[in-house]
Design an enzyme around this catalytic site. Sequence first.
Site, mmCIF file in Angstrom:
data_model
loop_
_atom_site.group_PDB
_atom_site.id
_atom_site.type_symbol
_atom_site.label_atom_id
_atom_site.label_comp_id
_atom_site.label_asym_id
_atom_site.label_seq_id
_atom_site.Cartn_x
_atom_site.Cartn_y
_atom_site.Cartn_z
ATOM 1 N N GLU A 1 -9.717 -2.839 -16.643
ATOM 2 C CA GLU A 1 -8.429 -3.531 -16.695
ATOM 3 C C GLU A 1 -8.603 -5.016 -16.410
ATOM 4 O O GLU A 1 -9.237 -5.406 -15.432
ATOM 5 C CB GLU A 1 -7.444 -2.937 -15.690
ATOM 6 C CG GLU A 1 -6.088 -3.635 -15.705
ATOM 7 C CD GLU A 1 -5.008 -2.914 -14.924
ATOM 8 O OE1 GLU A 1 -3.884 -3.460 -14.838
ATOM 9 O OE2 GLU A 1 -5.275 -1.821 -14.403
ATOM 10 N N ASP B 1 -0.156 6.229 -11.459
ATOM 11 C CA ASP B 1 0.587 5.849 -10.263
ATOM 12 C C ASP B 1 1.453 4.616 -10.523
ATOM 13 O O ASP B 1 2.224 4.199 -9.663
ATOM 14 C CB ASP B 1 -0.340 5.647 -9.069
ATOM 15 C CG ASP B 1 -1.399 4.575 -9.280
ATOM 16 O OD1 ASP B 1 -1.446 3.976 -10.363
ATOM 17 O OD2 ASP B 1 -2.202 4.353 -8.339
#
Length: 264
Positions: free
Chosen positions: A180, A44
């Site tokens: 992340e 995305d």
Amino acid sequence: MNITLDTLRKLKAGGDKFACLTAYDAAFAHAVSTAGVEVILVGDSLGMVLQGRDSTLPVTVEDMVYHTRCVARGNQGALIMADLPFGSYSSPEQTLENSAALMRAGAHLVKLEGGSWLCDSVQLLARNGIPACVHLGLTPQSVNVFGGFKVQGRNQDAARAMVEDGQRLDQAGAALLLLECVPSTLAREFTQAVSAPVIGIGAGGDTDGQVLVLHDMLGVTPGRRPRFVKNFMEGQSSIENAIKAYSEAVKSSQFPAEEHQFTS
């Protein structure tokens, strides 16, 4: 040879690294999948790098389905992972419906952001033949909760909670996990604590795989370059060579280097 989840599990078991890159269209999917990259992420992140948005939040399921179809047409054997966008997996039932749409478009597994509260959804997807990757740490869809793009898991309690979330998701049947922007020491502990292969971005070099946004890796994203990004186009004569250089650097543990990592 087509890459499968079993391929990634065997790589983890053997202590070998694998590479992942984003792609959003047929041409780049072909380039990435023929350059030795095992996993294509239809991210995305396209909201920022393709649509020019300031976050991933405006991306829709329809956007993701369209780009997954494009990537599937150009793919030459890589494993395709597609993001479930913001607001598309608020309940297990909604998660299943939207994940099925991405699988019909050509994805091999879906990725969703969160923690152990996603265990029910992960189990439901697995029962319906849909493997899932859960994204922890800095989850861009929650950027407004975090107050910006900040390193996560720097204090002991947050780090412990992240490892415990990973273990619960692993036990629930998550096929992959992604970390992340967390300290490299936490990423090492997390990767060792779960059986599923772990992909890192800004998480140091001890995860099983690495992922970057293609446009960042090619040095064409405007603005400041994140610390965990390296421009692999530098010194290369073609995009294809840059992608190969990235793949080879990941597998030889030359990337990420110390300057691309975060500390506690």
